[in-house]
Design a protein around this motif. Sequence first.
Motif, PDB file in Angstrom:
ATOM      1  N   LEU A   1      -5.707   1.666   3.337  1.00 44.44           N
ATOM      2  CA  LEU A   1      -5.847   2.393   2.066  1.00 44.44           C
ATOM      3  C   LEU A   1      -6.403   3.785   2.318  1.00 44.44           C
ATOM      4  CD1 LEU A   1      -7.342  -0.445  -0.175  1.00 44.44           C
ATOM      5  CD2 LEU A   1      -5.137   0.695  -0.546  1.00 44.44           C
TER       6      LEU A   1
ATOM      7  N   ILE B   1      -8.646  -2.038   4.105  1.00 43.74           N
ATOM      8  CA  ILE B   1      -9.484  -0.879   3.761  1.00 43.74           C
ATOM      9  C   ILE B   1      -9.038   0.343   4.567  1.00 43.74           C
ATOM     10  CG2 ILE B   1     -11.844   0.053   3.940  1.00 43.74           C
ATOM     11  CD1 ILE B   1     -12.772  -2.977   3.472  1.00 43.74           C
TER      12      ILE B   1
ATOM     13  N   ILE C   1     -13.612  -2.728  -4.463  1.00 45.06           N
ATOM     14  CA  ILE C   1     -13.686  -4.161  -4.143  1.00 45.06           C
ATOM     15  C   ILE C   1     -14.308  -4.959  -5.295  1.00 45.06           C
ATOM     16  CG2 ILE C   1     -14.962  -5.838  -2.734  1.00 45.06           C
ATOM     17  CD1 ILE C   1     -14.358  -4.182  -0.293  1.00 45.06           C
TER      18      ILE C   1
ATOM     19  N   ILE D   1       0.853  -1.205   0.000  1.00 42.71           N
ATOM     20  CA  ILE D   1       0.000   0.000   0.000  1.00 42.71           C
ATOM     21  C   ILE D   1       0.887   1.252   0.000  1.00 42.71           C
ATOM     22  CG2 ILE D   1      -1.685   1.322   1.388  1.00 42.71           C
ATOM     23  CD1 ILE D   1      -2.992  -1.436   2.062  1.00 42.71           C
TER      24      ILE D   1
ATOM     25  N   ASN E   1      -6.466   4.981  -6.861  1.00 42.28           N
ATOM     26  CA  ASN E   1      -7.522   3.967  -6.696  1.00 42.28           C
ATOM     27  C   ASN E   1      -6.912   2.571  -6.755  1.00 42.28           C
ATOM     28  OD1 ASN E   1     -10.123   5.648  -6.881  1.00 42.28           O
ATOM     29  ND2 ASN E   1      -8.969   6.335  -8.679  1.00 42.28           N
TER      30      ASN E   1
ATOM     31  N   ARG F   1      -7.853  -1.472  -6.817  1.00 44.96           N
ATOM     32  CA  ARG F   1      -8.863  -2.523  -6.968  1.00 44.96           C
ATOM     33  C   ARG F   1      -8.286  -3.843  -6.451  1.00 44.96           C
ATOM     34  NH1 ARG F   1     -10.101  -5.821 -12.218  1.00 44.96           N
ATOM     35  NH2 ARG F   1     -11.797  -7.099 -11.435  1.00 44.96           N
TER      36      ARG F   1
ATOM     37  N   TYR G   1      -9.543  -7.833   6.021  1.00 46.90           N
ATOM     38  CA  TYR G   1      -9.941  -6.875   4.978  1.00 46.90           C
ATOM     39  C   TYR G   1     -10.218  -5.495   5.575  1.00 46.90           C
ATOM     40  CZ  TYR G   1      -9.691 -10.676   1.750  1.00 46.90           C
ATOM     41  OH  TYR G   1      -9.206 -11.710   0.996  1.00 46.90           O
TER      42      TYR G   1
ATOM     43  N   VAL H   1     -16.450   1.502   2.055  1.00 41.72           N
ATOM     44  CA  VAL H   1     -16.155   1.234   0.642  1.00 41.72           C
ATOM     45  C   VAL H   1     -17.370   1.592  -0.210  1.00 41.72           C
ATOM     46  CG1 VAL H   1     -15.508  -0.525  -1.045  1.00 41.72           C
ATOM     47  CG2 VAL H   1     -14.539  -0.589   1.271  1.00 41.72           C
TER      48      VAL H   1
ATOM     49  N   PRO I   1     -10.538   2.525  -1.994  1.00 39.10           N
ATOM     50  CA  PRO I   1     -10.669   1.079  -2.216  1.00 39.10           C
ATOM     51  C   PRO I   1     -11.770   0.738  -3.222  1.00 39.10           C
ATOM     52  CG  PRO I   1     -11.555   1.684  -0.044  1.00 39.10           C
ATOM     53  CD  PRO I   1     -11.109   2.957  -0.711  1.00 39.10           C
TER      54      PRO I   1
END
Length: 450
Positions: free
Chosen positions: A116, A113, A125, A73, A83, A85, A109, A166, A123
């Motif tokens: 990020l 998130i 997804i 990251i 961005n 993905r 996760y 998200v 994020p």
Amino acid sequence: MNKVETSFLHKNQFGDDFLWGVSTAAFQIEGAPDTDGKGRSIWDVFTSQKGKIKNGHHALTACDFYNSYQNDIDLIRELNIPNFRFSISWPRIMPTGVLPVNEAGIAYYNKIIDSLLSAGIEPWITLYHWDLPHDLEVKGGWTNRESVSWFSAYVAVCVQHFGDRVKNWMVINEPSVFTGAGYFLGIHAPGKKGITNYLKAMHHVTLATTAGAKIIRNHIPDAHIGTTFSCTHIEPATTSSKDVEAAKRVDTLLNRTFIEPILGLGYPQADLPVLKKLNAYIVEDDLNNLSFDFDFIGLQCYTREVVKSSLLIPYIGAELISAEKRNVISTDMGWEVYPPALYQVLKKFNAYEGIRKIIITENGAAFPDTLKNGKVYDIKRTHYIQDHLEQILKAKKDGLAVDGYFVWTLTDNFEWAEGYNARFGLIHVDFDTQQRTIKHSGLWFKDFLS
Ligand code: FCB
């Protein structure tokens, strides 16, 4: 770092709202297949079987993203990419595919998130990038109509846990590729073959796509909802009517079969008669449940295909002439380097009235990179990306809609049946040491996005 100026492209030419990003998928990067309560996926099983993956490669560690996500990251931020993905591994958060939830998977996760967001990266997804829980495959996987309910329950868990932070969601990645390779040809997980498996999977995946999208919409009213399709520009080998007809059938199969029902147009059975066999699996009001008004459609285009008629190939009566046979420049995947394909698919998909917005959610290339004196001079990949961006600009100038571009991919990773031989990353990975080195293409992209 010196400027890496090799083209006249400028970010401003694409407009302030144009979305720039990079795409990944859980199975290709995470590793840690049974850490913290994760269940097995069909890809864990497939990669453990002899002879399925080139050179016997497996994804037990992959890019070790499970442990080293923070480092990656940080690299996304260093490259100025706004961005990111990534996909959720269904068996990481629901080990058997159904409830109960594995809290450790949710926590993982959540960490991604949050990390990020605190790095200022948005994020995006993908809910399904091919790693179905193995326990569901034992029950037939996507060939079982119940897969629509299994998937719906999984989507509900994801939106409940991640939907507060998200906003960008993609339901299913490239349905034509994973059903074709995994349920018809048997060269991807779960390794099933045959027309019956393929058509059942096709219909259930399509129903699951819209069912999943509705669940996202209900839980997150302001969500930006899409789903992604592989697409390719198709050309007949000659102007003979046989080849032209063959090209039309291949175009229907590869570009139209999955998107048209979702746009409310039904399956394109008139142009590909084998799809009439689908009627055996369409029940009750399925046809009313096949469509959804997506906020965006993700298109993933890498090449073009040249097609000739062939009586030897069942159902489709057509053959793809490989780049090697045509003696054209190609990548390590054997895919022709042909940037105008991107313009052509944008033109083709712009013609559908039901598409609101198009984002290129994958584009990139595998070339044989070498690390020399701490550097990777992957000029072919840099040019590949630049040449495809030129095609996007051309499309925009011609009034075609296209709202974003995501490079496939961040780091070299596990490229499915090709294993680690096909390197697609903006960042080189030494798979023995997990050492990362930003390639020339990554430095160029960083500079471009600055
Ligand atoms: C696409 C897949 C992605 C990656 C690229 C090269 O078909 O979505 O996972 O393998 O191709």
